[in-house]
Design a protein around this motif. Structure first.
Motif, short mmCIF file in Angstrom:
data_model
loop_
_atom_site.label_atom_id
_atom_site.label_comp_id
_atom_site.label_asym_id
_atom_site.label_seq_id
_atom_site.Cartn_x
_atom_site.Cartn_y
_atom_site.Cartn_z
N ARG A 42 0.83 -1.22 -0.01
CA ARG A 42 -0.02 0.04 -0.13
C ARG A 42 0.84 1.21 -0.09
NH1 ARG A 42 -4.10 -3.00 3.11
NH2 ARG A 42 -2.67 -2.50 5.05
N ARG A 43 2.11 1.06 0.78
CA ARG A 43 2.96 2.27 0.79
C ARG A 43 3.92 2.49 -0.52
NH1 ARG A 43 5.78 0.42 4.70
NH2 ARG A 43 7.43 -0.12 3.30
N GLU A 44 4.32 1.25 -0.75
CA GLU A 44 5.19 1.34 -2.21
C GLU A 44 4.79 1.55 -3.49
OE1 GLU A 44 8.56 1.59 -1.76
OE2 GLU A 44 8.23 1.36 0.63
N ARG A 45 3.28 1.27 -3.48
CA ARG A 45 2.81 1.27 -4.95
C ARG A 45 2.71 2.96 -5.22
NH1 ARG A 45 -3.06 -1.14 -4.82
NH2 ARG A 45 -2.92 -0.73 -6.94
N LEU A 46 2.70 3.79 -4.33
CA LEU A 46 2.52 5.18 -4.43
C LEU A 46 3.93 5.74 -4.99
CD1 LEU A 46 0.23 6.46 -1.63
CD2 LEU A 46 -0.08 6.09 -3.96
N ALA A 47 4.97 5.25 -4.12
CA ALA A 47 6.52 5.64 -4.45
C ALA A 47 6.88 5.11 -5.92
CB ALA A 47 7.43 4.73 -3.33
N LEU A 48 6.32 3.93 -6.46
CA LEU A 48 6.59 3.21 -7.76
C LEU A 48 6.26 4.43 -8.93
CD1 LEU A 48 7.59 0.77 -8.74
CD2 LEU A 48 4.99 0.04 -9.32
N MET A 49 5.47 5.37 -8.37
CA MET A 49 4.84 6.07 -9.58
C MET A 49 5.96 7.19 -9.68
SD MET A 49 0.99 6.67 -8.45
CE MET A 49 0.60 7.90 -9.62
N ASP A 50 6.80 7.38 -8.84
CA ASP A 50 7.94 8.38 -8.80
C ASP A 50 9.15 7.88 -9.84
OD1 ASP A 50 9.78 10.44 -8.87
OD2 ASP A 50 10.19 10.44 -6.69
N ARG A 51 9.21 8.08 -11.02
CA ARG A 51 10.35 7.55 -11.85
C ARG A 51 11.53 8.42 -12.06
NH1 ARG A 51 9.58 3.06 -14.70
NH2 ARG A 51 11.44 3.68 -15.82
N SER A 52 11.60 9.55 -11.28
CA SER A 52 12.55 10.51 -11.39
C SER A 52 14.08 10.11 -10.87
CB SER A 52 12.45 11.85 -10.35
OG SER A 52 12.55 11.29 -8.93
N ALA A 53 14.25 8.94 -10.49
CA ALA A 53 15.34 8.47 -10.36
C ALA A 53 15.69 6.83 -10.69
CB ALA A 53 15.76 8.16 -8.66
N ALA A 54 14.69 6.51 -11.43
CA ALA A 54 14.65 5.20 -12.20
C ALA A 54 15.86 5.35 -13.33
CB ALA A 54 13.61 4.94 -13.13
N VAL A 55 16.53 4.23 -13.23
CA VAL A 55 17.87 3.99 -14.19
C VAL A 55 17.30 4.25 -15.70
CG1 VAL A 55 19.01 2.92 -12.75
CG2 VAL A 55 17.62 1.58 -14.45
N TYR A 56 16.03 4.05 -16.22
CA TYR A 56 15.54 4.04 -17.52
C TYR A 56 14.83 5.21 -17.74
CZ TYR A 56 17.20 -0.87 -17.30
OH TYR A 56 18.00 -2.10 -17.02
N GLN A 57 15.31 6.27 -18.18
CA GLN A 57 14.55 7.43 -18.57
C GLN A 57 14.02 7.53 -20.10
OE1 GLN A 57 13.54 9.64 -16.21
NE2 GLN A 57 14.34 8.33 -14.71
N ASP A 58 14.47 6.62 -20.74
CA ASP A 58 13.84 6.71 -22.15
C ASP A 58 12.69 6.61 -22.39
OD1 ASP A 58 16.47 4.98 -21.32
OD2 ASP A 58 17.06 5.16 -23.48
N GLU A 59 12.15 7.19 -23.39
CA GLU A 59 10.53 7.39 -23.88
C GLU A 59 10.01 5.93 -23.56
OE1 GLU A 59 7.55 8.53 -27.57
OE2 GLU A 59 9.67 8.60 -27.65
N ALA A 60 10.81 4.70 -23.98
CA ALA A 60 10.17 3.40 -23.95
C ALA A 60 9.65 2.89 -22.56
CB ALA A 60 10.80 2.35 -24.53
N ALA A 61 10.44 3.75 -21.31
CA ALA A 61 10.35 3.31 -20.33
C ALA A 61 9.22 4.29 -19.43
CB ALA A 61 11.52 3.41 -19.56
N THR A 62 9.56 5.64 -19.80
CA THR A 62 8.72 6.56 -19.27
C THR A 62 7.44 6.68 -19.57
OG1 THR A 62 9.87 8.23 -20.90
CG2 THR A 62 10.79 8.07 -18.74
N SER A 63 7.13 6.15 -20.89
CA SER A 63 5.95 6.27 -21.34
C SER A 63 4.93 5.20 -20.65
CB SER A 63 5.77 6.06 -22.94
OG SER A 63 6.18 4.78 -23.18
N GLY A 64 5.63 4.14 -20.23
CA GLY A 64 5.01 2.97 -19.64
C GLY A 64 4.01 1.97 -20.40
N ASN A 65 4.66 2.40 -21.98
CA ASN A 65 3.76 1.53 -23.14
C ASN A 65 4.38 0.02 -23.38
OD1 ASN A 65 1.62 3.44 -23.21
ND2 ASN A 65 2.92 4.51 -24.77
N THR A 66 5.39 -0.30 -22.77
CA THR A 66 6.10 -1.51 -23.16
C THR A 66 6.44 -2.11 -21.81
OG1 THR A 66 8.48 -0.94 -22.93
CG2 THR A 66 7.08 -0.31 -25.07
N ASN A 67 6.72 -3.36 -21.58
CA ASN A 67 7.12 -3.99 -20.58
C ASN A 67 8.58 -3.76 -19.94
OD1 ASN A 67 5.81 -6.10 -18.90
ND2 ASN A 67 7.77 -7.28 -19.15
#
Length: 316
Positions: A42-67
């Motif tokens: 319940r706590r972490e699913r909110l944190a998951l929405m923040d991708r500011s520090a995610a290692v993949y910042q490319d469009e394929a990752a940030t758009s969420g349209n691919t696995n």
């Protein structure tokens, strides 16, 4: 670099190890208490929405349209960084792989109400979607291959909402040729019926990789991995595995988190600087493997110190 305080209290017994080698999987086993897992998610699913520090910042990752968008969040989320190191997991993995172990990938596997099941499949080099090997074992161990996957249920996982299925003992022979190329067709998601079951592979049809086009897995031998929140199952990626469709009779998503482990002798993403699959491409510039047990005496792969903000890379 050495991971300290290895008590091995969750190591597989001789009988459990023999069973794992025969069946290709072990578990389910408890990693968290049910209420602990529910509260944590319940706590972490909110944190998951923040991708500011995610290692993949490319469009394929940030758009969420691919696995690819579900890959490697252990590299920026503190809870997941701790999760892949839990002795309930790493003690058991080291029982199979030996004392020196890397975590090379993690993935979320959500299944929403009405979603199709996942195709029966095996993975050895993980070239299945791109045609390019993502892991390579040394020549002297080429008969082993694959990775140890530890799939943890973050929610209830049952036959109604899409739990895993295994065919015990099927890890001994590969029925798929990963040098072939599957054709990515996102329009095919949730649109195919296979042997009377809605199945797919995230926009691919895994049957395209079959060595024998007429071969079919013996589903009469399949077992369903019903799991409670906080339980995990450990299995070889070369084990024939799939998942049931989500029936839609409950509105709860089924969520699994898969952590993938290999010995330090394995080369990860050899001779490539990007992941290309599922219709997307992401750079590996900020990626690194995590040493979860023992020492890295090979130096094949770039190691990372896990932090929640930024990443430090080095070879030891």
């Amino acid at each position: 670099m050495t991971i300290a305080d290895e008590t091995h209290r969750f190591a597989l017994s001789a009988e459990e190890l023999a069973s794992f080698r025969e069946r290709g999987y072990f578990g389910p086993f408890k990693v968290y208490e049910i209420d602990q897992m529910r509260e944590t998610w319940r706590r972490e699913r909110l944190a998951l929405m923040d991708r500011s520090a995610a290692v993949y910042q490319d469009e394929a990752a940030t758009s969420g349209n691919t696995n690819i968008a579900n890959y490697d969040r252990h590299l920026d989320m503190a809870f997941l960084a701790e999760h892949i190191l839990r002795p309930q997991i790493t003690d058991r993995v080291a029982s199979v792989l030996g004392p020196d172990v890397l975590c090379w990938r993690t993935e979320f596997f959500p299944k929403y109400p009405g979603d199709e099941g996942t195709d029966w499949h095996q993975a050895d080099t993980f070239a299945n979607a791109s045609g390019t090997p993502q892991i390579l074992w040394p020549d002297e161990a080429k008969d082993f291959g694959g990775t140890i996957t530890v799939w943890t249920a973050f929610t209830e996982a049952n036959e109604d909402n899409g739990c895993l299925q295994f065919i015990p003992g099927s890890h001994q022979q590969m029925h798929y040729d990963e040098t072939k190329r599957m054709h990515y067709d996102p329009a095919g998601i949730n649109a195919r019926d296979k042997e009377g079951v809605r199945r797919g592979f995230f926009g691919y049809d895994y049957r395209e990789l079959q060595v024998d086009p007429d071969w079919k897995p013996d589903e009469s031998k399949a077992v369903s991995m019903v799991m409670r929140p906080g339980e995990a199952i450990m299995f070889w990626s070369t084990l024939m595995h799939a998942s049931h469709p989500h029936s839609g009779r409950t509105d709860e998503m089924r969520l699994g988190f898969a952590a993938r482990y290999v010995p330090t002798s394995v080369r990860v993403y050899p001779d490539t600087d990007a992941i290309e699959e599922y219709g997307g491409r992401v750079s590996l510039d900020r990626y690194g493997v995590v040493l979860v047990r023992g020492d890295d005496r090979f130096g094949h792969n770039r190691l990372t110190d896990r932090t929640t903000r930024g990443h430090q890379f080095r070879r030891d």
